[in-house]
Design an enzyme around this catalytic site. Structure first.
Site, PDB file in Angstrom:
ATOM      1  N   GLU A  85       0.803  -1.226   0.000  1.00  7.66           N
ATOM      2  CA  GLU A  85       0.000   0.000   0.000  1.00  7.66           C
ATOM      3  C   GLU A  85       0.840   1.281   0.000  1.00  7.66           C
ATOM      4  O   GLU A  85       0.862   2.027   0.972  1.00  7.66           O
ATOM      5  CB  GLU A  85      -0.999  -0.013   1.165  1.00  7.66           C
ATOM      6  N   GLU A 136      -4.526  -8.851  -1.104  1.00  8.52           N
ATOM      7  CA  GLU A 136      -5.033  -8.614   0.252  1.00  8.52           C
ATOM      8  C   GLU A 136      -6.512  -8.294   0.243  1.00  8.52           C
ATOM      9  O   GLU A 136      -6.995  -7.525  -0.598  1.00  8.52           O
ATOM     10  CB  GLU A 136      -4.265  -7.475   0.935  1.00  8.52           C
TER      11      GLU A 136
END
Ligand SMILES: *[C@@H]1O[C@H](CO)[C@@H](O)[C@H](O)[C@H]1NC(C)=O
Ligand SMILES: *[C@@H]1O[C@H](CO)[C@@H](O)[C@H](O)[C@H]1NC(C)=O
Ligand SMILES: *[C@@H]1O[C@H](CO)[C@@H](O)[C@H](O)[C@H]1NC(C)=O
Ligand SMILES: *[C@@H]1O[C@H](CO)[C@@H](O)[C@H](O)[C@H]1NC(C)=O
Length: 525
Positions: A261, A365
């Site tokens: 991220e 994810e």
């Protein structure tokens, strides 16, 4: 002891050997428990856990069906035969195996520090039941495992592998107890129980504080300096050190992602550990530092970019893969599911696939219970399983090659997590009772992971009914062994009769029960 009694003992032994032993005789049923959240969990402990039979293809002309439902079925197996026609015309799903789409990488979850700790909190036999549930042929046979490099928020403390300031040579780089005593031993056990090759991939959350703009391993910072300088070179070498050290423990990584991220959710807590990169910064880091470092290393580890929400696609791909030199270092794009509801898959995933068809897309994810502070864990919530299957079906139909869940195992609170970012997991451990609960999410994932091995190809599937809000969601794949798999999800509260047509085999007349998921499997000759 007389001769007769020895003979008696031998007879008894023979009898025992001939008796059906429960664990050898095949699937063991779910022990259900209802916590009042809509459906059930299956309870496992040191001596009991529900299992599946290893997958056996049915004889030609027959199919097997596995079914789970909100009403309480959990991967229940049944068999049937193809027919020459349908008695009741209605919704018909027709396979077209001459249309081959993306090749599949597989399905799995993440061995965060917290997941490893929760597994090891159980007694050894309960740990084995848990790992078998995920990785063995009697379980759902995951083949992807994501491993955080050093801490993520799902750790009990922030740390890096080299907290000695200005150690540009990484002389003090060393793995931690979380690796050596927890994650690596668990990985070895998972590898030993798996019949399939496991694809491991690693992702960094944060760098040592001395490499970061905010001087701390916590919070959102960037790397100091710019691509090609000593900070970026050292950070690239840190990846190689990680691969070297795990290799010393016989753990080999199939891939790494360049950064977890990089544009980390604005919604994550302020202490959430992340290194911010823009697409251009990631391209330059790959081009000048990480790409060449990996290429020079003895590791055959692939590199995945993005590892963030699909709202950044196809922009991120255009910036990084639009540079032919950077693109050569990159195998694929990693995607997280958290903002999917606001970003249509066509203009993100499919658009990226059309622009860069040689780079695969992989979901790396996903989890439920985010932002639901009081209900991070909802034991037995069927809808959270539905959300997993809905995501998987949607993205597989838009060229994604596989789907990776977040923490394999969490505790009753949805942690541990040192920034209190608690979430749900398909397996929840109650260490005080030495039990664990397999949630609906676990079985939803199993409807894909057990049946769709690496190397399967999605195939054409035509629905006879066009509708805006289709009640049934589905995907069909051709396995490397030539068998066909069809997964059908019904998220609505009423049964839907439908037919399946395989032009070479005939018809299956069947029903998708209210709130259920089914997997059909058959071979063509
Ligand atoms: C484990 O679960 C089984 C099946 O529910 C039960 O019979 C057994 O008593 C449990 N064992 C322990 C130690 O609680
Ligand atoms: C199956 O797919 C092929 C290739 O896309 C196409 O040419 C053919 O028309 C399709 N067959 C049917 C029956 O739809
Ligand atoms: C790694 O594998 C080799 C060869 O199988 C073995 O000799 C060695 O002991 C293993 N090392 C570790 C740390 O497991
Ligand atoms: C890739 O990017 C680098 C750095 O921005 C640039 O020097 C190079 O010309 C680009 N290469 C291609 C093929 O676009």
């Amino acid at each position: 002891m007389g001769a007769l009694s020895i003979l008696g003992w031998l007879l008894l032994l023979l009898l025992l050997l001939l008796m059906p032993v429960p664990w050898a005789a095949g699937a063991r049923p779910c022990i259900p428990r209802d916590f009042g959240h809509g459906s059930i969990v299956c309870v496992c402990n040191a001596t009991y856990c529900d299992t599946l039979d290893p997958l056996v293809l049915p004889p030609p002309g027959s199919y097997v069906k596995y079914e789970s439902s909100k009403a309480g079925k959990r991967l229940e197996r049944s068999e049937g035969k193809f027919q020459h026609s349908l008695h009741t015309p209605g919704l018909l799903l027709t396979l077209n195996i001459t249309t081959l789409y993306q090749s599949m990488k597989g399905f799995g979850g993440s061995l965060s520090d917290s997941a490893a700790m929760n597994i090891l909190r159980l007694s050894r036999p309960a740990q084995d039941n848990l790992l078998r549930s995920y990785f063995s042929a009697c379980g759902i046979e995951y083949n992807l495992i994501r491993v955080p490099m050093a801490c993520s928020d799902f750790s009990v403390r922030p740390y890096s592998y080299d907290d000695i300031p200005h150690d540009y040579e990484l002389k003090h780089f060393r793995l931690m107890d979380e690796d050596v005593k927890m994650k690596i031993p668990v990985l070895h056990r998972a590898l030993a129980m798996s019949k399939r090759p496991l694809l491991l991939f690693a992702s960094p959350w944060t760098a040592p504080g001395w490499m970061r703009s905010n001087g701390d391993i916590r919070g959102k910072g960037t790397l100091k300096g710019q691509a090609g300088d000593k900070y970026h070179q050292t950070w690239a070498n840190y990846f190689i050190k990680f691969l070297d050290e795990y290799a010393k423990h016989n753990v080999t990584f199939w891939a790494v992602t360049a950064q977890n991220e990089p544009l980390a959710g604005l919604l994550t807590p302020p202490e959430f550990p992340t290194i911010v990169f823009t697409a251009a910064q990631q391209r330059d880091f790959i081009l000048r530092d990480l790409g060449p470092a990996l290429a020079r290393s003895p590791h055959r580890t692939r590199l995945l970019i993005l590892d963030d929400q699909r709202i950044h696609l196809p922009h991120w791909a255009k910036v990084v893969l639009g540079n032919a030199t950077a693109a050569r270092y990159v195998a694929g794009l990693a995607v997280h599911w958290y903002m999917d509801p606001i970003v249509p898959p066509g203009c993100s995933l499919e658009a990226t696939h059309k622009l860069f068809p040689d780079h695969f897309l992989l979901y790396t994810e996903a989890c439920s219970g985010v932002f639901s502070f009081r209900f991070a864990v909802s034991l037995g919530c069927w809808e959270r399983g539905d959300q997993y299957s809905h995501s998987i079906l949607t993205v597989l139909n838009h060229f994604v090659a596989g789907w990776t869940d977040w923490n394999l195992v969490l505790d009753l609170e949805g942690g541990p997590n040192w920034v209190k970012n608690f979430v749900d997991s398909p397996v929840i451990v109650d260490g005080s009772k030495d039990v664990f609960y397999k949630q609906p999410m676990f079985y939803h994932l199993g409807h894909f992971s057990k049946f769709i091995p690496e190397g399967s190809r999605r195939v054409g599937l035509h629905s006879s009914r066009r509708c805006l809000l289709c009640q049934l969601e589905h995907v069909a794949v051709l396995r490397p062994d030539g068998a066909l798999v069809l997964v059908v999800l019904n998220r609505f509260g009423w049964d839907v009769p439908f037919g399946i047509r395989d032009p070479t085999m005939g018809f299956i007349e069947t029903v998708a029960l209210a709130h259920s998921i089914q997997t059909y499997l058959w071979r063509q000759q």
